[in-house]
Design an enzyme around this catalytic site. Structure first.
Site, PDB file in Angstrom:
ATOM      1  N   GLU A  49      29.475  -4.024 -25.406  1.00 31.43           N
ATOM      2  CA  GLU A  49      29.904  -5.016 -26.406  1.00 31.43           C
ATOM      3  C   GLU A  49      30.157  -6.373 -25.744  1.00 31.43           C
ATOM      4  O   GLU A  49      31.264  -6.920 -25.813  1.00 31.43           O
ATOM      5  CB  GLU A  49      31.148  -4.538 -27.154  1.00 31.43           C
ATOM      6  CG  GLU A  49      30.850  -3.418 -28.119  1.00 31.43           C
ATOM      7  CD  GLU A  49      31.978  -3.140 -29.101  1.00 31.43           C
ATOM      8  OE1 GLU A  49      33.116  -3.571 -28.848  1.00 31.43           O
ATOM      9  OE2 GLU A  49      31.724  -2.497 -30.129  1.00 31.43           O
ATOM     10  N   GLU A  97      27.823   3.055 -31.821  1.00 35.74           N
ATOM     11  CA  GLU A  97      29.199   3.494 -32.093  1.00 35.74           C
ATOM     12  C   GLU A  97      29.486   3.335 -33.575  1.00 35.74           C
ATOM     13  O   GLU A  97      29.114   2.328 -34.178  1.00 35.74           O
ATOM     14  CB  GLU A  97      30.229   2.609 -31.375  1.00 35.74           C
ATOM     15  CG  GLU A  97      30.210   2.631 -29.880  1.00 35.74           C
ATOM     16  CD  GLU A  97      31.276   1.674 -29.309  1.00 35.74           C
ATOM     17  OE1 GLU A  97      32.238   1.330 -30.024  1.00 35.74           O
ATOM     18  OE2 GLU A  97      31.122   1.270 -28.149  1.00 35.74           O
ATOM     19  N   HIS A 140      42.585   6.607 -31.904  1.00 35.98           N
ATOM     20  CA  HIS A 140      41.242   6.366 -32.453  1.00 35.98           C
ATOM     21  C   HIS A 140      40.564   7.722 -32.608  1.00 35.98           C
ATOM     22  O   HIS A 140      40.575   8.537 -31.689  1.00 35.98           O
ATOM     23  CB  HIS A 140      40.466   5.488 -31.470  1.00 35.98           C
ATOM     24  CG  HIS A 140      39.199   4.904 -32.025  1.00 35.98           C
ATOM     25  ND1 HIS A 140      38.126   5.672 -32.410  1.00 35.98           N
ATOM     26  CD2 HIS A 140      38.841   3.613 -32.245  1.00 35.98           C
ATOM     27  CE1 HIS A 140      37.158   4.867 -32.843  1.00 35.98           C
ATOM     28  NE2 HIS A 140      37.564   3.625 -32.758  1.00 35.98           N
TER      29      HIS A 140
HETATM   30  C1  GLA Z   1      34.410  -0.851 -29.343  1.00 36.71           C
HETATM   31  C2  GLA Z   1      34.196  -0.418 -27.917  1.00 36.71           C
HETATM   32  C3  GLA Z   1      34.648   0.975 -27.652  1.00 36.71           C
HETATM   33  C4  GLA Z   1      35.933   1.267 -28.369  1.00 36.71           C
HETATM   34  C5  GLA Z   1      35.742   1.031 -29.844  1.00 36.71           C
HETATM   35  C6  GLA Z   1      36.969   1.368 -30.671  1.00 36.71           C
HETATM   36  O1  GLA Z   1      33.379  -0.630 -30.182  1.00 36.71           O
HETATM   37  O2  GLA Z   1      32.888  -0.575 -27.468  1.00 36.71           O
HETATM   38  O3  GLA Z   1      34.813   1.113 -26.262  1.00 36.71           O
HETATM   39  O4  GLA Z   1      36.925   0.442 -27.875  1.00 36.71           O
HETATM   40  O5  GLA Z   1      35.509  -0.346 -30.012  1.00 36.71           O
HETATM   41  O6  GLA Z   1      36.726   1.167 -32.046  1.00 36.71           O
END
Ligand code: GLA
Length: 682
Positions: free
Chosen positions: A161, A318, A369
């Site tokens: 990310e 994700e 989470h």
């Molecule tokens: C992002 C990150 C993950 C995690 C998620 C939680 O997408 O890439 O490592 O932290 O958020 O929602």
């Protein structure tokens, strides 16, 4: 954009036939070894066939500058291989370890006010730091040399990310890189002075050295400086992405690379349309934000991701099985939502369906989470739903490789207009670019009409109708392109605060909407934004908020589709439409919102000859998305409601449905269960 989009998809070492990639981020370093064996067993049980590994493992892999510990990673790579589970391997650079920031605190990002962004969370590095880059690329090289030929390797996952927390860095490294980016863009300091309008407030620069990022200042920093800093910041991260990628292309040219985009990100720091060509295939992360437009937003983001992927399959890197940890209140998914949300991404082109993360962490910031295996363990609703989705994806295997079938209408999405329209010192600070675009998308969904979401620069000629909301920045070339689109039969719809500035964020003179004035056949001398909470009535029954314009019609072919019924502009045009060539150009001068734009959109679609493909009773309640390969099309029908919906007279062959809602014969009524999804081959 330097290379043509590469059609390389991830390698699938264990696939004997087409199938969806299914899996999660896997963080085995958070668990004792005994758990690893159970993980592989449960992954197989759930149908998991790929994991993203080592994304945050830098401190484990390189515990000190000259110490490398690959043993644990070798072991888990081999275990996954033995279990037939492929690996999307992280370059592990996302979060620098404490030894690095202790040794080189000069890699830490700096905020607008000069404050250091300290370690303690993640992604605490400057995109432009040469020191960070040296260490990071050394790690990328080590990873490539160690695992580049590992049989489980399916793709490289660059960083993670990019820009999630560090896109805007105001450090001295950033200042140096910004200056050289500006020199490339403008060539001479005079050209920069012109573009930035520096004769305003005595800002004229004599030397490049005098230029800084738009740090905390006494009042509003120069708008073009702010805009260029946004452009530069996106470019700086893109350039970092390329640096990691090029190491991998050199050492392991046969392995495709990707990085996970965040197309839902509300700040828009990364110009993904400009990044899309830098990777072999597009990956995206998406998290649902609860609220009335939650599902619309999922669909909007997925549609935009599909366009970034050029209609080809993409990788949902994700999403969540249930709650996240980073919203003010983290709502659990309700029964059926896990599968429905995943399949809506599939409908828009995802051929890989992955979650964050495999096993819910017992410690750390993300311990609340959700994951595929929750704290409660595999004896849980979530794990059963996860395994259920694994089964469904197997049933749907033939869909993989099918491309998204374009819609007849589209929303034009423009990062530069987003950046420019939301800057400070504007007529209203309440304008939200992405929300305006989403509202129009919601209107399409409510009418049961498919719409693509396409970035600026995409070919528009295939679309009968294009909505370009808040198209604020319109260089001359774009104005010409849109005029050509309408002249050759396209129906263009645009809104308030469009056409106003050129690429330097200078106002087009002579009246608004500037560059689009002629095309729209109207002229506005002064904006008339509304105060928060204020609204006006239109004579078509809709209500406007946020904005109004005092419109003068300048071309007698213009039709007034709606006029203001209350407020300062009473009796004046609110929505206008000018016939242009074989098409038209419509201007909507107020914020109608998701519901309010439905009425005018329905009329305009009618005029453009675009109709819903859904039976009337299903419109708004069901979303239709179409994928296809060759002569075969796959209709994804997604129940957007919590009640069953009946679809009469549907032909085709049902290939999967969730939840099971009784027998069905082609031509009969297909019942979609609450939050249900059906996929029909036609
Ligand atoms: C992002 C990150 C993950 C995690 C998620 C939680 O997408 O890439 O490592 O932290 O958020 O929602």
């Amino acid at each position: 954009m330097t290379r043509a989009p590469s059609p390389r998809w991830l390698r699938r070492p264990y696939d004997t036939a087409p199938r969806f990639a299914y899996g999660a981020d896997y963080n085995p370093e958070q668990w004792p070894r005994e758990v690893w064996h159970e993980d592989i067993r449960l992954m197989r049980e759930a149908g998991v066939n790929i994991v993203s590994l080592a994304v945050f493992s830098w401190a484990r892999i390189q515990p000190a500058p000259e110490v490398w510990d690959f043993g644990w990673l070798d072991e888990i790579m081999d275990l996954l291989h033995a279990g037939g589970i492929a690996v999307d391997l992280g370059t592990a650079t996302a979060s620098p370890p404490p030894w690095l920031t202790t040794l080189h605190p000069e890699i830490l990002p700096v905020g607008r006010a000069g404050e250091t962004i300290w370690p303690g969370a993640r992604q605490h590095w400057r995109p432009t730091s040469p020191v960070f880059r040296t260490y990071a690329l050394r790690l990328v090289t080590a990873m490539a040399e160690r695992y580049g030929r590992h049989p489980a390797l399916a793709a490289w996952h660059l960083s993670n990310e990019l820009g999630c927390h560090n896109v805007h860095d105001y450090s001295d490294d950033a200042a140096r890189a910004f200056r050289s980016w500006l020199e490339d863009r403008y060539g001479t300091i005079d050209a920069l002075n012109h573009a930035w309008g520096t004769d305003f407030w005595s800002q004229r620069y004599a030397e490049w050295e005098q230029i800084l990022p738009p740090r905390l200042a006494a009042s509003h920093p120069n708008p073009t400086q702010q805009l260029d800093f946004k452009r530069f910041s996106s470019d700086a991260l893109k350039e970092y992405l390329r640096a990691e990628r090029d190491v991998l292309y050199r050492l392991t040219p046969e392995v495709p690379v990707t990085t996970n985009f965040m197309v839902m990100d509300g700040t828009g720091g990364m110009h993904y349309a400009d990044w899309a060509h830098e990777v072999d295939f597009i990956s995206n992360d998406h998290y649902v934000r609860p609220g009335p437009q939650a599902l619309d937003e999922l669909s909007f983001s997925a549609a935009l991701t599909g366009s970034l992927a050029g209609g080809r399959p993409w990788y949902l890197m994700e999403h969540s099985t249930s709650a996240v940890n980073w919203q003010p209140v983290n709502v659990a998914k309700r029964t059926g939502e896990l599968a429905r949300d995943a399949l809506l991404h599939v409908a828009h082109g995802a051929d890989a369906v992955c979650f964050f993360q495999w096993r819910q962490s017992p410690a750390g910031a993300e311990k609340y989470h959700s994951a595929m295996v929750p704290h409660a363990g595999p004896d849980s609703e979530v794990f059963r739903a996860v395994a259920g989705l694994g089964g469904l994806l197997r049933e749907l295997a033939e869909v993989t490789g099918a491309t998204r079938r374009p819609a007849r209408a589209a929303i034009l999405f423009d990062w530069e207009s987003w950046w420019a329209s939301e800057q400070d010192s504007h007529p209203s600070s309440l304008l939200r670019y992405r929300q305006e675009a989403l509202d129009w998308y919601s209107a399409f969904l409510a009418l049961g009409v498919r719409a693509d979401v396409v970035p600026r620069g995409a070919a528009l000629d295939g679309y009968d109708l294009v909505v370009a909301p808040v198209l604020h920045m319109v260089p001359r070339t774009l104005a010409k392109e849109l005029t050509g689109y309408a002249e050759s039969g396209g129906h263009l719809v645009t809104t308030y605060f469009s056409g106003v500035v050129d690429e330097n964020d200078h106002a087009w003179l002579g009246g608004y909407p500037g560059a689009l004035r002629e095309l729209l056949g109207i002229r506005i001398e002064e904006f008339a934004p509304l105060l928060d909470g204020e609204s006006v009535a239109l004579d078509d029954g809709s209500t406007g908020t946020l904005w109004t314009d005092r419109i003068t019609v300048t071309d007698d072919t213009v039709a007034v589709l709606a006029a203001y019924r209350t407020g300062e502009q009473t009796g004046r045009p609110a929505i206008t439409r000018r016939p242009v060539g074989r098409g038209s150009a419509t201007y909507v001068s107020t914020r109608l919102g998701a519901e309010g734009s439905r009425g005018v959109l329905a009329r305009l679609l009618d005029g453009a000859g675009v109709t819903s493909e859904l039976p009337e009773e299903a419109r708004g309640r069901v979303e239709l998305v179409v994928r296809g390969s060759g002569d075969t099309t796959y209709w994804f029908l997604v129940n957007r409601t919590d009640a069953p919906v009946e679809l009469p007279g549907l032909s085709g062959e049902l290939i999967a449905r969730t939840p099971d809602a009784g027998p069905w014969a082609p031509g009969g009524s297909l019942v979609l269960g609450p939050r249900g999804v059906a996929v029909v081959r036609r």
